[in-house]
Design an enzyme around this catalytic site. Structure first.
Site, PDB file in Angstrom:
ATOM      1  N   LYS A 197     -23.892  46.313 -14.997  1.00  0.00           N
ATOM      2  CA  LYS A 197     -24.111  44.879 -14.801  1.00  0.00           C
ATOM      3  C   LYS A 197     -25.345  44.557 -13.956  1.00  0.00           C
ATOM      4  O   LYS A 197     -26.002  43.539 -14.190  1.00  0.00           O
ATOM      5  CB  LYS A 197     -22.877  44.227 -14.176  1.00  0.00           C
ATOM      6  CG  LYS A 197     -21.921  43.750 -15.241  1.00  0.00           C
ATOM      7  CD  LYS A 197     -20.704  44.616 -15.303  1.00  0.00           C
ATOM      8  CE  LYS A 197     -20.043  44.547 -16.658  1.00  0.00           C
ATOM      9  NZ  LYS A 197     -19.264  45.749 -16.873  1.00  0.00           N
ATOM     10  N   TYR A 216     -13.796  50.915 -12.911  1.00  0.00           N
ATOM     11  CA  TYR A 216     -12.443  50.519 -13.300  1.00  0.00           C
ATOM     12  C   TYR A 216     -12.367  50.157 -14.768  1.00  0.00           C
ATOM     13  O   TYR A 216     -11.351  50.351 -15.420  1.00  0.00           O
ATOM     14  CB  TYR A 216     -11.912  49.383 -12.416  1.00  0.00           C
ATOM     15  CG  TYR A 216     -12.775  48.148 -12.404  1.00  0.00           C
ATOM     16  CD1 TYR A 216     -13.651  47.935 -11.334  1.00  0.00           C
ATOM     17  CD2 TYR A 216     -12.723  47.216 -13.413  1.00  0.00           C
ATOM     18  CE1 TYR A 216     -14.450  46.817 -11.319  1.00  0.00           C
ATOM     19  CE2 TYR A 216     -13.517  46.105 -13.399  1.00  0.00           C
ATOM     20  CZ  TYR A 216     -14.387  45.897 -12.347  1.00  0.00           C
ATOM     21  OH  TYR A 216     -15.182  44.796 -12.354  1.00  0.00           O
ATOM     22  N   GLU A 217     -13.472  49.600 -15.311  1.00  0.00           N
ATOM     23  CA  GLU A 217     -13.467  49.340 -16.752  1.00  0.00           C
ATOM     24  C   GLU A 217     -13.267  50.644 -17.505  1.00  0.00           C
ATOM     25  O   GLU A 217     -12.471  50.761 -18.420  1.00  0.00           O
ATOM     26  CB  GLU A 217     -14.804  48.752 -17.213  1.00  0.00           C
ATOM     27  CG  GLU A 217     -15.011  47.324 -16.797  1.00  0.00           C
ATOM     28  CD  GLU A 217     -16.392  46.815 -17.204  1.00  0.00           C
ATOM     29  OE1 GLU A 217     -16.768  45.745 -16.735  1.00  0.00           O
ATOM     30  OE2 GLU A 217     -17.081  47.496 -18.014  1.00  0.00           O
ATOM     31  N   LEU A 218     -14.045  51.599 -17.057  1.00  0.00           N
ATOM     32  CA  LEU A 218     -13.996  52.889 -17.701  1.00  0.00           C
ATOM     33  C   LEU A 218     -12.612  53.500 -17.584  1.00  0.00           C
ATOM     34  O   LEU A 218     -12.027  53.962 -18.577  1.00  0.00           O
ATOM     35  CB  LEU A 218     -15.048  53.796 -17.083  1.00  0.00           C
ATOM     36  CG  LEU A 218     -15.241  55.133 -17.783  1.00  0.00           C
ATOM     37  CD1 LEU A 218     -15.696  54.909 -19.208  1.00  0.00           C
ATOM     38  CD2 LEU A 218     -16.249  55.974 -17.026  1.00  0.00           C
TER      39      LEU A 218
END
Ligand SMILES: *[C@@H]1O[C@H](CO)[C@@H](O)[C@H](O)[C@H]1NC(C)=O
Ligand SMILES: *[C@@H]1O[C@H](CO)[C@@H](O)[C@H](O)[C@H]1NC(C)=O
Ligand SMILES: *[C@@H]1O[C@H](CO)[C@@H](O)[C@H](O)[C@H]1NC(C)=O
Ligand SMILES: *[C@@H]1O[C@H](CO)[C@@H](O)[C@H](O)[C@H]1NC(C)=O
Ligand SMILES: *[C@@H]1O[C@H](CO)[C@@H](O)[C@H](O)[C@H]1NC(C)=O
Length: 531
Positions: free
Chosen positions: A373, A444-446
């Site tokens: 991001k 955390y997405e991962l």
């Protein structure tokens, strides 16, 4: 006296047709139920108009005079005694008396054979030599003025029904048989049939032939060991000639010889030798067949050869091999093409079959895009790719729905929970990998995605690597296990067209969905602005 009589007979035969139907013989047979007559033909010239003629039937001890009044069936008519018709009771002796002479007959009436069109006891036998004139005379004779129709049967099959019932031809063996002529005769308005049957036998010519065996000599016969073979020895010969095998082996036997006469009257004979359970001793020896006649002798050899079990002719074999090789090559090529163009084939099939696997799984997004991001100058390209190029191609051009954090997540909510529920609502997790991907923000997405993919098996991962990244040791172990085809390499210079391999591979990994592409966009539109 005798000379004069003979002369008279000859004169009469020449000039007077009524003589032909005289009843000369004294023993006469007649067929029950048919018109019949006895006709006396006086020899002498002493006959005159006034001579009285009397007919008698012997009926011991006294003769009965027959007159027109005594029976309507038996009618004396001058020198003729007519029966309409003759019956079994009419057996007996009949005589005619004229002024100065007397003549006698013995009549035997034969019962009719009901099951046949003729009665065997009353046939006239006639032998005709083959190729000589065969004549069957169906003249009605005495009845010629009364007969109005003649039908001719051969062996009770109608062969002629016409005015001209005379048969005249060259005899051949198929002409043999019983010829029956049936005349329909009208007597006082009542119809009677008169029949005449000839038993025609065709006999062969008298010349003998020298016998000859048929087929090549020697004749080679291919056999398999342990099998049985039938050798057919056949010959043209004379009726009385002999045909035989000269064989002593104990695994052989002979069949009865058969002899038939063909249409031209020639005799053909054949005799079969059966050799059972063939062994080596039967091979390459001669089996002789002989026909023996007063006109000569003929011998022929049969020789058994072993049949080669695999007996494929050379050209068939070569052809077969070439065909087999070509077929295998074609199969290998098909497989190779299938592997190379697997992606294209699958996309084509999806398109062709309008497959759509997104309708029923209850998920909102086709893919969740996970990317770095922080927009820093050194990884600006990855960022542009994730938030601009991907949506432009996948959403605008191919009709997918992506979930992009920056765009779709409303600010001010609990980010971790939000990301987790968005991943759950997505069918694919697209990870845009870059050097600094493993920053805290995406971890955390991962992790959430990996959990869904590997533990829950609810989402599939697509990994897009940027060419500039070479070392991926920073990735979690589990991600390294991803199947290689789920990892795509972005090459900015080669992946510009929508038709490029990169996009095709990406589409292939995306769920099948009916594409609603905007047609006005060029196929070769640069997906990456070349600034
Ligand atoms: C004709 O026949 C009758 C008796 O049968 C005999 O008396 C007469 O002489 C015959 N006539 C001639 C011309 O023969
Ligand atoms: C017909 O002729 C053949 C040959 O002559 C003979 O064998 C056969 O018995 C005859 N048939 C009759 C019914 O007379
Ligand atoms: C006479 O022969 C014909 C065939 O030829 C047959 O149809 C008919 O029934 C016969 N008539 C008698 C009275 O036998
Ligand atoms: C034997 O050969 C002859 C002539 O080729 C043929 O007419 C006959 O039917 C054969 N016999 C058998 C039993 O096959
Ligand atoms: C068969 O005939 C040939 C010559 O015709 C002769 O050499 C051979 O010995 C004969 N074979 C037998 C088994 O009689």
């Amino acid at each position: 006296m005798l000379g004069r009589t003979l002369l008279m007979v000859l004169l009469a035969l020449t000039f007077c047709s009524t003589w032909e139907s005289c009843t000369w013989r004294n023993f006469i047979t007649a067929l029950e139920g048919e018109p019949f007559y006895l006709k006396y033909c006086p020899f002498s010239s002493h006959t005159n108009e006034t001579t009285t003629i009397k007919w008698y039937k012997s009926n011991f001890p006294e003769d009965i005079a027959l007159s027109s009044n005594s029976s309507p069936r038996i009618v004396p008519r001058g020198y003729v005694l007519e029966f309409w018709p003759v019956e079994l009771d009419d057996n007996g002796n009949y005589s005619v008396h004229t002024g100065y002479s007397k003549y006698k007959w013995q009549l035997k009436v034969i019962g009719r054979n009901k099951s046949s069109c003729f009665t065997e006891k009353i046939v006239k036998s006639k032998a005709v030599e083959v190729n000589k004139r065969l004549e069957v005379n169906c003249e009605p004779g005495y009845y010629k003025n009364l007969a109005y129709r003649t039908v001719v049967y051969k062996d009770c099959m109608k062969i002629k029904d016409s005015e001209d019932s005379h048969i005249k031809k060259n005899a051949n063996f198929t002409d043999q048989g019983y010829y029956t002529c049936v005349f329909s005769v009208d007597h006082n308005g009542k119809l009677f049939n008169v029949s005449k049957t000839f038993n025609i036998t065709i006999i062969g010519g008298h010349s003998l032939i020298s016998p000859a065996l048929h087929g090549p000599n020697p004749e080679y016969v291919k056999v398999e060991l342990g099998q049985e073979v039938r050798l057919n020895c056949s010959a043209s010969l004379n009726k009385g000639d002999l045909i035989h095998w000269d064989v002593q082996d104990n695994n052989t036997r002979e069949e009865q010889a058969s002899k038939i006469q063909d249409k031209e009257g020639k005799w053909q004979a054949s005799k079969i030798l059966i050799i059972e359970n063939i062994n080596d001793k039967n091979l390459n020896v001669s089996y002789n067949c002989t026909v023996l006649s007063t006109e000569g002798i003929d011998t022929k050899m049969f020789i058994l050869l072993k049949k080669e079990l695999v007996d494929i002719p050379g050209h068939v074999f070569t052809g077969g091999m070439i065909a087999a090789v070509l077929a295998s090559v074609a199969v290998v090529c098909l497989v190779i093409v299938g592997v190379i163009y697997r992606v294209d084939l699958v996309l084509f099939c999806r398109h062709f079959m309008r497959k759509d696997e997104t309708l029923t799984d209850g998920k909102t997004y086709d893919a969740f895009v996970s990317y770095l991001k922080e927009c820093q100058p050194e990884n600006g390209e990855e960022h542009t790719f994730a938030v601009e190029i991907l949506p432009r191609v996948l959403e605008k051009h191919f009709g997918y729905k992506l979930c992009i954090f920056e765009r779709d997540v409303l600010p001010g909510r609990a980010v971790v929970d939000e990301v987790h529920s968005l991943i759950e609502k997505s069918r694919r997790l697209i990870i845009v990998l870059s050097k600094s991907y493993m920053s805290n923000k995406v971890r955390y997405e991962l992790e959430s995605g990996l959990h869904e993919a590997l533990v829950e098996r609810k989402i599939k991962i697509i990994l897009i690597k940027f060419a500039s990244v070479s070392d991926f040791t920073f990735l979690p172990e589990s991600l390294k296990l991803l199947k290689s085809h789920r990892v795509l390499k972005w090459k900015a210079d080669q992946s510009l067209s929508y038709n490029s391999r990169f996009w095709k591979n990406l589409l292939y990994l995306m769920p099948a969905k009916e594409v609603k592409a905007c047609k006005d966009e060029s196929e070769f539109l640069p997906v990456l602005s070349q600034s």
